[in-house]
Write an enzyme that holds these catalytic residues in place. Sequence first.
Site, PDB file in Angstrom:
ATOM      1  N   LYS A  12       0.855  -1.193   0.000  1.00 18.46           N
ATOM      2  CA  LYS A  12       0.000   0.000   0.000  1.00 18.46           C
ATOM      3  C   LYS A  12       0.889   1.241   0.000  1.00 18.46           C
ATOM      4  CE  LYS A  12       0.694   1.204   4.536  1.00 18.46           C
ATOM      5  NZ  LYS A  12       1.398   2.430   4.993  1.00 18.46           N
ATOM      6  N   ASP A 136      -2.469  -2.247  10.699  1.00 20.77           N
ATOM      7  CA  ASP A 136      -2.780  -2.168   9.272  1.00 20.77           C
ATOM      8  C   ASP A 136      -3.406  -3.453   8.714  1.00 20.77           C
ATOM      9  OD1 ASP A 136      -1.710   0.346   9.322  1.00 20.77           O
ATOM     10  OD2 ASP A 136       0.131  -0.168   8.247  1.00 20.77           O
TER      11      ASP A 136
END
Length: 279
Positions: A12, A136
């Site tokens: 990401k 996350d």
Amino acid sequence: MNSLYDVPAPAKLNLFLHITGQRADGYHLLQSVFMLIDWCDTLHFEKRPGGAISREDLSVKLPDDDLITRAAKLLQSQTGCGQGVHIAIDKQIPAQAGMGGGSSDAASTLLALNRLWDLKLSLSKLEKLGLQLGADVPFFLRGQNAWVEGIGEKISPVLLPPAQFWVIKPAAGIETAQIFKHPLLERATKPAIVSDFAAGPFGFGHNDLQPVAQALCHDVSKALEALSNAGMNGKMTGSGSAVFAHCTTSMVPSSVPNHWQMRQCSNLEAHPLNGWATS
């Protein structure tokens, strides 16, 4: 089903990262948009009898008790599953980059083993397990680009147009804890609103961690300079040391040392494993 091969774990980028405050327990409050890109690790899973969990590193050597192994052991212990697994990992996402590689590996492991071991856990139950592994991990489990707030637990999907990005990872890494405890870290950025971001998603905001990272690791500044020299406005992702820029020109960043990693990446509309667990 006895095996699952070529299971992807995408990285990401943080399109921006604002620190808006700090709780009494020390956790920082943030706002960010997490965007999935096609820089991926690849995992292979083979079911084994007797409950043994093993891991094979096909490229980079990982710590013995990394997030992949921890995710497998946590899922096994929380469900009472008596099956085992051998996991092979082709690690391509760099460590200490701010790209979420370890968390993504953990999420893909939970999704794959939920299927391989036929556990039938819901996505919400997997998210609760994932949160024990890292803040996350739930983002990667949900599988959509997202506006993220709080300490990372408030996740709302966002739609992003297709785009390409240059990503540069210097050889040096940065310990996240070093940045968050640094006295120069900005901890009171004014909260943003989604409509402002939507008006120009790839140029919006900044990364509050970047100035501290640049002070701790001069290679971050050198990587940003390489993007600037190619006519692009660079930004650091996460706690670094990787930086990125939206491809707005046909120029290619130059003067990047050979031992650094650099790729042109596309963003993903959704995680490749999206739908592997039901809500």
